[in-house]
Design a protein around this motif. Structure first.
Motif, short mmCIF file in Angstrom:
data_model
loop_
_atom_site.label_atom_id
_atom_site.label_comp_id
_atom_site.label_asym_id
_atom_site.label_seq_id
_atom_site.Cartn_x
_atom_site.Cartn_y
_atom_site.Cartn_z
N SER A 14 2.93 85.25 5.33
CA SER A 14 3.16 84.41 6.97
C SER A 14 4.70 83.96 7.14
O SER A 14 5.65 84.76 6.31
N GLN A 15 4.77 83.85 8.07
CA GLN A 15 6.11 84.43 8.72
C GLN A 15 6.60 82.61 8.28
O GLN A 15 7.83 81.74 8.27
N TYR A 16 5.86 81.47 8.15
CA TYR A 16 5.77 80.52 6.76
C TYR A 16 5.72 80.10 5.97
O TYR A 16 5.01 81.08 5.37
N ASP A 17 5.92 79.08 4.74
CA ASP A 17 5.75 78.71 3.67
C ASP A 17 5.08 78.27 3.65
O ASP A 17 4.20 77.07 3.85
N LEU A 18 3.68 79.25 2.74
CA LEU A 18 2.08 79.06 2.27
C LEU A 18 2.15 77.83 1.30
O LEU A 18 1.13 77.78 1.15
N ASP A 19 3.43 77.85 0.64
CA ASP A 19 3.45 77.37 -0.78
C ASP A 19 3.28 75.19 -0.45
O ASP A 19 3.01 74.46 -0.54
N TYR A 21 1.95 71.98 3.09
CA TYR A 21 0.51 72.19 3.89
C TYR A 21 1.50 72.47 5.36
O TYR A 21 0.47 72.81 5.84
N TRP A 22 2.13 71.65 5.91
CA TRP A 22 2.42 72.02 7.05
C TRP A 22 2.58 73.14 7.32
O TRP A 22 2.70 73.99 8.86
N VAL A 301 -7.25 69.27 15.46
CA VAL A 301 -7.77 69.25 13.96
C VAL A 301 -8.07 70.94 13.19
O VAL A 301 -7.74 70.53 12.06
N LEU A 302 -8.24 71.88 13.67
CA LEU A 302 -9.18 72.99 13.05
C LEU A 302 -7.73 73.28 12.36
O LEU A 302 -7.86 73.19 10.46
N PRO A 303 -6.48 73.47 12.35
CA PRO A 303 -5.80 74.40 12.13
C PRO A 303 -5.25 73.06 10.92
O PRO A 303 -4.52 73.54 9.64
N VAL A 308 -5.53 72.63 4.58
CA VAL A 308 -5.29 71.65 3.14
C VAL A 308 -5.20 72.52 1.98
O VAL A 308 -4.84 72.20 1.47
N PHE A 309 -6.44 73.83 2.16
CA PHE A 309 -6.46 74.57 0.74
C PHE A 309 -5.79 76.22 1.33
O PHE A 309 -6.08 76.41 2.08
#
Length: 340
Positions: A14-19, A21-22, A301-303, A308-309
């Motif tokens: 991903s472009q983002y840190d999947l570790d 939440y944000w 809300v969906l994203p 959350v997990f």
């Protein structure tokens, strides 16, 4: 999903840190972006080819165009099979598909037959979405699917009809409170049956387990790449029921996290808006305004709920059955697809 494409070079997850939440929220915004639904077959093949070129070393680094291609591919292809998920059942279409059913359930003055019909339609959609996005290590037979579907429909109809009959009997409450509660009835049925639907439709995973894989170290990945292999060539350690219970339980919980704000926010806001002179003078706008509130809340809300997990869940091998102990990858960890 992009990981299933040929090529020995690993794509960044991903472009983002999947570790964080944000980071997962920002990643989920891409997976649920309805604009990806506008990409036709030719566009999908173009995106796949761009990613293949990267994985085969023809493109040196990730670019904005490649990140967009990855978003399209990840939101379209199933991570286990590499095949496109049928469009209405993709997570990028989740809000739009559910809005149609929601509009039906919110029709004023629904008869018992109408209530049951729309709950059946809602559960049919839930079955299709849960089945299309489940971990594909274990699948339900048609008989098991029919049985689970019948139970989910029975529960949703029971909750909807039971609550609908209960609200008018609450004489001690004010008329406005009863109005609010009556607006919450369809969503209460959706939330209850939505979580149950996940548990039922993915019950085979919990009975037979899902594939778990060792977490690869950087050295392991370099070795695979040198051999012209990818993560997809790593053999499963076996099927774990413990991992399946975690995957299904988290997915059911995420459905509740998704539906709860939609149950609460739009009905309460609508009650307030109906007290305004503008909406009092335009009663025909109540339904469109309500659907607009539901649509906006759903997209927001969906994203948040999906993030959350993690979808690719990493846990210690010690949390699995004894036969897996000591067989984990880097740091004694294993990874599996939670499903969505």
């Amino acid at each position: 999903m992009s990981a299933s494409l040929p090529g020995s070079r690993a794509l960044p997850a991903s472009q983002y840190d999947l570790d964080t939440y944000w980071g997962r929220v920002r990643h989920s915004i891409g997976l649920t972006d309805p604009r990806t639904l506008l990409v036709n077959n030719a566009g999908l093949e173009h995106c796949k080819q761009l990613l293949i070129d990267y994985k085969q070393g023809k493109i040196p680094e990730m670019t904005p165009e490649l990140w967009r291609a990855k978003k399209v591919v990840d939101s379209t292809l199933h991570p286990d099979t590499g095949e496109p998920v049928l469009l209405p059942f993709r997570m990028s279409c989740f809000v739009l598909s559910n809005l149609i059913v929601t509009a039906g359930m919110l029709q004023p003055g629904l008869s018992t037959t109408g209530t049951v019909s729309w709950q059946v339609a809602n559960q049919s959609l839930n079955v299709a979405i849960n089945s299309a996005n489940a971990n594909k290590s274990s699948t339900l037979s048609w008989g098991q699917m029919a049985k689970s579907y019948a139970v989910a429909v029975s529960v949703s109809c029971g909750v909807a009809l039971g609550l609908r009959g209960l609200v008018p009997r609450l004489r001690g409450l004010s008329a406005s409170t009863r109005t609010i509660l009556s607006r919450l009835v369809p969503f209460a049925a959706v939330a209850t049956a939505g979580a149950l639907n996940v548990l039922l439709m993915r019950g085979e995973e919990m009975r037979t387990g899902i594939d778990v894989f060792p977490v690869l170290s950087a050295e392991d990945r370099d070795k695979l790449e040198a051999e012209g292999k990818t993560d997809k060539d790593v053999a499963s350690l076996g099927r774990s029921k413990a991992a399946a219970r975690l995957a299904v339980g988290e997915t059911a919980a995420s459905r509740v996290f998704n539906s709860t704000p939609i149950m609460v926010i739009p009905p309460l806001v609508l009650v307030r808006l109906q007290k305004t002179e503008w909406l009092k003078a335009r009663p025909k706008w109540v339904m469109p305004v309500n659907l607009g509130l539901i649509l906006g809340t759903s997209f927001a809300v969906l994203p948040l709920a999906l993030a959350v997990f993690p979808q690719r869940q990493t846990i210690s091998v010690d949390r699995l059955e004894p036969e897996f102990h000591g067989r984990g990858g880097e740091g004694g960890m294993v990874v599996f697809n939670r499903g969505m």
